[in-house]
Design a protein around this motif. Structure first.
Motif, mmCIF file in Angstrom:
data_model
loop_
_atom_site.group_PDB
_atom_site.id
_atom_site.type_symbol
_atom_site.label_atom_id
_atom_site.label_comp_id
_atom_site.label_asym_id
_atom_site.label_seq_id
_atom_site.Cartn_x
_atom_site.Cartn_y
_atom_site.Cartn_z
ATOM 1 N N ASP A 1 24.587 100.299 -13.208
ATOM 2 C CA ASP A 1 23.594 100.313 -14.272
ATOM 3 C C ASP A 1 22.371 99.492 -13.843
ATOM 4 N N ALA A 2 21.428 99.331 -14.740
ATOM 5 C CA ALA A 2 20.182 98.633 -14.410
ATOM 6 C C ALA A 2 20.422 97.187 -13.993
ATOM 7 N N GLU A 3 21.508 96.587 -14.471
ATOM 8 C CA GLU A 3 21.828 95.199 -14.120
ATOM 9 C C GLU A 3 22.694 95.102 -12.867
ATOM 10 N N GLY A 4 23.060 96.230 -12.274
ATOM 11 C CA GLY A 4 23.879 96.228 -11.069
ATOM 12 C C GLY A 4 25.376 96.212 -11.315
ATOM 13 N N THR A 5 25.791 96.404 -12.568
ATOM 14 C CA THR A 5 27.209 96.445 -12.901
ATOM 15 C C THR A 5 27.768 97.812 -12.511
ATOM 16 N N SER A 6 28.919 97.796 -11.829
ATOM 17 C CA SER A 6 29.501 99.062 -11.384
ATOM 18 C C SER A 6 30.453 99.622 -12.436
ATOM 19 N N ALA A 7 30.574 100.945 -12.421
ATOM 20 C CA ALA A 7 31.492 101.656 -13.312
ATOM 21 C C ALA A 7 32.031 102.865 -12.567
ATOM 22 N N THR A 8 33.207 103.292 -12.962
ATOM 23 C CA THR A 8 33.804 104.513 -12.421
ATOM 24 C C THR A 8 33.990 105.484 -13.572
ATOM 25 N N TRP A 9 33.619 106.737 -13.319
ATOM 26 C CA TRP A 9 33.652 107.773 -14.352
ATOM 27 C C TRP A 9 34.580 108.901 -13.931
ATOM 28 N N LEU A 10 35.490 109.279 -14.807
ATOM 29 C CA LEU A 10 36.334 110.455 -14.635
ATOM 30 C C LEU A 10 35.812 111.490 -15.621
ATOM 31 N N ARG A 11 35.241 112.570 -15.091
ATOM 32 C CA ARG A 11 34.625 113.606 -15.932
ATOM 33 C C ARG A 11 35.505 114.846 -15.936
ATOM 34 N N ILE A 12 35.794 115.329 -17.133
ATOM 35 C CA ILE A 12 36.500 116.599 -17.319
ATOM 36 C C ILE A 12 35.452 117.565 -17.860
ATOM 37 N N ALA A 13 35.121 118.575 -17.056
ATOM 38 C CA ALA A 13 34.020 119.475 -17.411
ATOM 39 C C ALA A 13 34.546 120.871 -17.736
ATOM 40 N N THR B 1 24.119 117.237 -18.169
ATOM 41 C CA THR B 1 24.718 118.293 -18.969
ATOM 42 C C THR B 1 25.165 117.619 -20.259
ATOM 43 N N PRO B 2 25.330 118.358 -21.349
ATOM 44 C CA PRO B 2 25.843 117.715 -22.557
ATOM 45 C C PRO B 2 27.179 117.044 -22.229
ATOM 46 N N ALA B 3 27.265 115.746 -22.441
ATOM 47 C CA ALA B 3 28.454 114.999 -22.028
ATOM 48 C C ALA B 3 28.512 113.669 -22.761
ATOM 49 N N GLY B 4 29.712 113.101 -22.783
ATOM 50 C CA GLY B 4 29.881 111.799 -23.400
ATOM 51 C C GLY B 4 31.304 111.314 -23.275
ATOM 52 N N HIS B 5 31.553 110.177 -23.878
ATOM 53 C CA HIS B 5 32.865 109.540 -23.786
ATOM 54 C C HIS B 5 33.901 110.279 -24.625
ATOM 55 N N LEU B 6 35.093 110.377 -24.080
ATOM 56 C CA LEU B 6 36.236 110.880 -24.825
ATOM 57 C C LEU B 6 36.594 109.834 -25.872
ATOM 58 N N GLU B 7 36.798 110.265 -27.117
ATOM 59 C CA GLU B 7 37.099 109.327 -28.193
ATOM 60 C C GLU B 7 38.599 109.211 -28.411
ATOM 61 N N PRO B 8 39.056 108.079 -28.973
ATOM 62 C CA PRO B 8 40.488 107.889 -29.224
ATOM 63 C C PRO B 8 41.069 109.019 -30.071
ATOM 64 N N GLY B 9 42.236 109.513 -29.678
ATOM 65 C CA GLY B 9 42.927 110.552 -30.423
ATOM 66 C C GLY B 9 42.367 111.950 -30.234
ATOM 67 N N GLU B 10 41.445 112.129 -29.314
ATOM 68 C CA GLU B 10 40.745 113.392 -29.126
ATOM 69 C C GLU B 10 41.198 114.057 -27.832
ATOM 70 N N SER B 11 41.384 115.366 -27.860
ATOM 71 C CA SER B 11 41.681 116.081 -26.617
ATOM 72 C C SER B 11 40.384 116.236 -25.826
ATOM 73 N N PRO C 1 39.018 103.649 -15.234
ATOM 74 C CA PRO C 1 37.789 104.441 -15.238
ATOM 75 C C PRO C 1 37.480 104.904 -16.661
ATOM 76 N N SER C 2 36.218 105.094 -16.955
ATOM 77 C CA SER C 2 35.809 105.647 -18.244
ATOM 78 C C SER C 2 35.949 107.156 -18.185
ATOM 79 N N VAL C 3 36.538 107.726 -19.215
ATOM 80 C CA VAL C 3 36.740 109.181 -19.258
ATOM 81 C C VAL C 3 35.599 109.807 -20.052
ATOM 82 N N THR C 4 34.941 110.767 -19.422
ATOM 83 C CA THR C 4 33.898 111.515 -20.104
ATOM 84 C C THR C 4 34.247 112.995 -20.083
#
Length: 165
Positions: free
Chosen positions: A79-91, A37-47, A8-11
């Motif tokens: 997404d618009a092309e029908g590609t699925s994704a899973t998101w793990l959000r830490i808020a 809400t203000p949000a985005g991808h967790l970057e490498p090496g970042e808490s 999953p992509s971590v946001t």
């Protein structure tokens, strides 16, 4: 034959409330203008905490001071092309300072806006994900966890260095 590894992509996200209004961003996505809400991808090496602070500043031009973990959320999307994704959000939730003069909003962010809980609910069809409303409603319900619930080991620096190499 083994299955491909699922990742999953971590946001990270910032839920900011002031005087009964929540700070949201309107952003251009592959599905058109969406609210988040203000949000985005967790970057490498970042808490996760540092990521939420960074994303809030990049998307709103306001410094974010986290006060509590709001929750950890999992959702899927197409997404618009029908590609699925899973998101793990830490808020996280907290307060925002005044906008930094001259600081541009992140690429894709059209504007920031303050919305009441009722307005956030009424705009649900325009949300970037179902987690927008869930996070705002969890905040309104008083959900809070200590910031240290999410532990970040120093070893993430190794992973971050490898990703940047």
């Amino acid at each position: 034959m083994s299955k491909p590894r699922w990742k999953p992509s971590v946001t990270v996200a910032a839920v900011i409330e002031q005087d009964g209004r929540y700070l949201l961003v309107e952003e251009q996505t592959s599905l058109g203008l969406r609210l988040n809400t203000p949000a985005g991808h967790l970057e490498p090496g970042e808490s996760p905490l540092d990521g939420a602070v960074r994303e809030a500043l990049e998307e709103t031009a306001r410094p974010f001071r986290p006060q509590a973990l709001l929750g950890v959320y999992l959702a899927g999307s197409l997404d618009a092309e029908g590609t699925s994704a899973t998101w793990l959000r830490i808020a996280y939730c907290g307060a925002a300072g005044a906008p930094e003069p001259g600081r541009a909003l992140d690429r894709g962010i059209v504007r920031t806006l303050w919305m009441t809980l009722g307005e956030v609910r009424a705009s649900q069809s325009r949300h970037r994900s179902p987690l927008v409303l869930r996070c705002v409603e969890d905040h309104a319900r008083g959900r809070r966890f200590a910031l240290d619930v999410v532990y970040t080991d120093a070893s993430i620096q190794i992973a971050g260095d490898d990703a940047l190499a």
